[in-house]
Design an enzyme around this catalytic site. Structure first.
Site, PDB file in Angstrom:
ATOM      1  N   HIS A 184      -9.243   0.853  -1.754  1.00  0.00           N
ATOM      2  CA  HIS A 184      -7.854   0.475  -1.461  1.00  0.00           C
ATOM      3  C   HIS A 184      -7.362   1.038  -0.112  1.00  0.00           C
ATOM      4  O   HIS A 184      -6.784   0.324   0.697  1.00  0.00           O
ATOM      5  CB  HIS A 184      -6.918   0.975  -2.555  1.00  0.00           C
ATOM      6  CG  HIS A 184      -7.308   0.540  -3.932  1.00  0.00           C
ATOM      7  ND1 HIS A 184      -7.890  -0.681  -4.181  1.00  0.00           N
ATOM      8  CD2 HIS A 184      -7.207   1.148  -5.141  1.00  0.00           C
ATOM      9  CE1 HIS A 184      -8.118  -0.799  -5.485  1.00  0.00           C
ATOM     10  NE2 HIS A 184      -7.719   0.295  -6.083  1.00  0.00           N
ATOM     11  N   ASP A 229     -10.612  -6.493  -4.572  1.00  0.00           N
ATOM     12  CA  ASP A 229      -9.864  -5.246  -4.431  1.00  0.00           C
ATOM     13  C   ASP A 229      -8.413  -5.649  -4.609  1.00  0.00           C
ATOM     14  O   ASP A 229      -7.854  -6.366  -3.769  1.00  0.00           O
ATOM     15  CB  ASP A 229     -10.093  -4.658  -3.027  1.00  0.00           C
ATOM     16  CG  ASP A 229      -9.383  -3.326  -2.872  1.00  0.00           C
ATOM     17  OD1 ASP A 229      -8.207  -3.241  -3.283  1.00  0.00           O
ATOM     18  OD2 ASP A 229      -9.985  -2.386  -2.344  1.00  0.00           O
ATOM     19  N   HIS A 230      -7.807  -5.228  -5.698  1.00  0.00           N
ATOM     20  CA  HIS A 230      -6.501  -5.811  -6.018  1.00  0.00           C
ATOM     21  C   HIS A 230      -5.425  -5.447  -4.995  1.00  0.00           C
ATOM     22  O   HIS A 230      -4.373  -6.067  -4.965  1.00  0.00           O
ATOM     23  CB  HIS A 230      -6.077  -5.449  -7.446  1.00  0.00           C
ATOM     24  CG  HIS A 230      -5.527  -4.069  -7.600  1.00  0.00           C
ATOM     25  ND1 HIS A 230      -6.310  -2.954  -7.697  1.00  0.00           N
ATOM     26  CD2 HIS A 230      -4.256  -3.615  -7.644  1.00  0.00           C
ATOM     27  CE1 HIS A 230      -5.547  -1.888  -7.818  1.00  0.00           C
ATOM     28  NE2 HIS A 230      -4.291  -2.255  -7.786  1.00  0.00           N
ATOM     29  N   LYS A 240      -1.694  -7.789  -2.924  1.00  0.00           N
ATOM     30  CA  LYS A 240      -0.290  -7.372  -2.778  1.00  0.00           C
ATOM     31  C   LYS A 240       0.329  -8.073  -1.568  1.00  0.00           C
ATOM     32  O   LYS A 240      -0.265  -8.099  -0.497  1.00  0.00           O
ATOM     33  CB  LYS A 240      -0.204  -5.848  -2.608  1.00  0.00           C
ATOM     34  CG  LYS A 240      -0.670  -5.079  -3.841  1.00  0.00           C
ATOM     35  CD  LYS A 240      -0.497  -3.586  -3.642  1.00  0.00           C
ATOM     36  CE  LYS A 240      -1.227  -2.794  -4.712  1.00  0.00           C
ATOM     37  NZ  LYS A 240      -0.604  -2.840  -6.028  1.00  0.00           N
TER      38      LYS A 240
HETATM   39  C1  BG6 Z   1      -7.015   1.301  -9.477  1.00  0.00           C
HETATM   40  C2  BG6 Z   1      -7.417   2.713  -9.812  1.00  0.00           C
HETATM   41  O1  BG6 Z   1      -8.020   0.674  -8.737  1.00  0.00           O
HETATM   42  O2  BG6 Z   1      -5.810   1.320  -8.734  1.00  0.00           O
HETATM   43  C3  BG6 Z   1      -6.316   3.397 -10.604  1.00  0.00           C
HETATM   44  O3  BG6 Z   1      -8.619   2.703 -10.562  1.00  0.00           O
HETATM   45  C4  BG6 Z   1      -5.021   3.321  -9.856  1.00  0.00           C
HETATM   46  O4  BG6 Z   1      -6.652   4.755 -10.879  1.00  0.00           O
HETATM   47  C5  BG6 Z   1      -4.720   1.897  -9.427  1.00  0.00           C
HETATM   48  O5  BG6 Z   1      -3.999   3.782 -10.727  1.00  0.00           O
HETATM   49  C6  BG6 Z   1      -3.525   1.863  -8.506  1.00  0.00           C
HETATM   50  O6  BG6 Z   1      -3.125   0.536  -8.331  1.00  0.00           O
HETATM   51  P1  BG6 Z   1      -1.640   0.190  -7.966  1.00  0.00           P
HETATM   52  O7  BG6 Z   1      -1.654  -1.289  -7.786  1.00  0.00           O
HETATM   53  O8  BG6 Z   1      -0.791   0.657  -9.105  1.00  0.00           O
HETATM   54  O9  BG6 Z   1      -1.344   0.959  -6.716  1.00  0.00           O
END
Ligand code: BG6
Length: 516
Positions: free
Chosen positions: A265, A202-203, A207
């Site tokens: 997220h 989960d990216h 952060k």
């Molecule tokens: C992704 C979603 O997981 O996260 C996107 O699929 C979204 O729709 C993105 O734009 C948001 O990531 P960040 O890092 O820009 O908040």
């Protein structure tokens, strides 16, 4: 060194101390010709190479359907890195070092022969570069391919761990599209892999400020004693994006804002905000505490869904003085689409620390501003001494943890306004990452890739966490599907979302924080 299954939190170890080079290994990117490779993965690996965090015995193998030689893949990536690097410029010496370690194997994900070619390439790399048979696979493909790839990797012996070798798999989101599909996917993965080999990414956990939440809470003595229902009135979590769906309409139509952002997220942010102090920083110790929060989130009863959630879709509007199109006119979107591009909800955590403290979440596309933050709203003081400022007018304290784009932490509190009369005003203490540490831009994937190479799964999702997240939002998905929205589009692009979201707060006598 690989960890045996079932290690307790006390026995958990990383393969390398943070700051050391990662273990020798080969990273295989399944779906290497897609966007993620050039935008995030290769720039992140390049940054790790710059920091001397990759092993000298390291290689990347692109594995994808597009027919291409290793040489052509390298040429393509050399062009892409110029566009997508987060550094000011690409260091030719580092890039050349990295380039020599890039390979490509073409083949379809369901063709057994392709995996045999992949295997032969990996064995050659092991011999030439000394990568010791340690492999990890990054599944950067459509989720419908996850199961097939894992089965083929299993059948060809490419994920079998022998002797001192380790084999791991990083799985991208979306991890299922509802509770049932997430369970099925977990089962499919576990038929071939041991849970400790699976790294569900989960990216958001890559952060800096998200990781800093744990340091903020558990590395300082002043916050934790007030971090509970006795002092906190409620918590607001906002993940607002100013962009629309861009060219991802095809994917987004089958997902929507709720699925796309909340069980993954936003639930990461809730669990790190609300969890109990873990007994160590080991992967399972931290994740056990996160999982407890997710399990304590009260699933919204079907009859409560419409009262406690809000969905929205953007219509035409304005952003920074320019016309912004309606969702229904975006590329890949149906003209009558009922997909949500905004979702808000009120959640309750059923445990001693948080009973009766609502957590309000909101997320949306094409909102007034790009901002992700957690606002902890403290209770009012019980009694006010200052005649000129009645208690209702007195601002209560608030801590705002800014995740992006302007990472930092602010504490809002009351102070006497200078002058002969005792008046109280609101002031801020503000810590900004960029001012203090001079932040170097990264892709956000560096730490996660590095941790996977070091065998540290702390920042990755366990099967039970993913399922607990879906379990909470499943009733919402069901009710929203059974009762399609009748008022879409219901917020103009460039605004703070639908009116109903303000009403959700107003019913509790609260309002969303105004983010300037
Ligand atoms: C992704 C979603 O997981 O996260 C996107 O699929 C979204 O729709 C993105 O734009 C948001 O990531 P960040 O890092 O820009 O908040």
């Amino acid at each position: 060194m690989n960890q045996p299954a079932g290690l307790s939190h006390l026995g958990e170890v990383r393969d390398a101390a943070i700051g050391d080079r990662a273990a020798p290994c080969v990273m295989v990117i399944c779906g290497a010709s897609g966007d993620l490779t050039k935008r995030k993965l290769i720039p992140a690996l390049y940054n790790l190479a710059t920091e001397h965090l990759l092993a000298k015995e390291f290689a990347v193998v692109g594995f994808s359907r597009t027919p291409m030689s290793s040489e052509a893949f390298r040429t393509q990536l050399s062009k892409d890195i110029e566009e997508f690097t987060t550094s000011k410029s690409v260091d030719p010496a580092v890039w050349e070092w990295f380039l020599q370690r890039i390979y490509y194997v073409s083949g379809s994900v369901d063709d057994p022969a392709a995996y045999e070619r992949l295997k032969a390439t990996m064995l050659e790399i092991d011999c030439d570069l000394g990568t010791k048979g340690n492999y990890f696979y990054y599944l950067a493909v459509a989720p419908s391919h996850f199961g097939a790839i894992i089965r083929r990797l299993g059948a060809s012996g490419l994920v079998r761990e022998e002797a001192e070798q380790w084999r791991r798999v990083i799985v991208e989101k979306p991890f299922g599209h509802d509770l049932e599909s997430a369970r099925v996917l977990n089962r499919e993965l576990k038929e071939v892999l041991d849970e400790r080999q699976i790294y569900r990414i989960d990216h958001y956990l890559g952060k800096e400020t998200v990781q800093n939440l744990m340091v903020f809470r558990f590395g300082n003595a002043v916050f934790e004693p007030v971090w509970n229902r006795q002092y906190i009135d409620h918590v607001q979590i906002t993940a607002a994006e100013s962009v629309g769906v861009e060219r991802r309409g095809g994917y987004y139509e089958s997902s929507g804002a709720l699925r796309d952002m909340i069980p993954n997220h936003l639930f990461q942010l809730i669990s790190l905000t609300a969890m109990e102090p873990p007994i160590s920083f080991g992967a399972d110790a931290v994740r056990d505490e996160q999982a407890k929060v997710l399990n304590a989130l009260q699933p919204i009863a079907p009859e409560e869904v419409l009262n406690r959630t809000v969905r929205g879709q953007y219509g035409e509007g304005q952003w920074r003085g320019e016309r912004a199109p309606a969702y229904r006119t975006e590329f890949g979107v149906a003209p009558e689409s009922r997909t949500d591009t905004y979702a808000a909800m009120k959640l309750i955590i059923d445990n001693w620390r948080w009973a009766d403290v609502p957590f309000y979440l909101r997320t949306g596309k094409r909102m007034a501003k790009r901002v992700t933050e957690i606002a902890i709203q403290f209770r009012r003081v019980p009694f006010v001494l200052f005649r000129n400022t009645p208690v209702e007018r007195l601002q209560s304290n608030r801590i705002v943890i800014r995740i992006q784009p302007d990472e930092g932490i602010a504490l809002h509190f009351g102070a006497k306004i200078p002058g002969p009369v005792m008046n109280v005003g609101k002031v801020d203490m503000d810590f900004s990452y960029a001012d203090h540490f001079g932040v170097t831009p990264t892709t956000g994937y560096e730490r996660l890739l590095y941790d996977c190479m070091c065998g540290d799964a702390t920042l990755f999702q366990r099967a039970d966490m993913v399922e607990a997240g879906w379990n909470v939002i499943q009733p919402v998905l069901d009710v929203w599907q059974a009762l399609p929205p009748r008022n879409f589009p219901n917020y103009p692009a460039g605004s703070w979302g639908p009116r109903e979201a303000d009403e959700l707060m107003a019913r509790d006598g609260r309002e969303w924080r105004k983010i300037e």
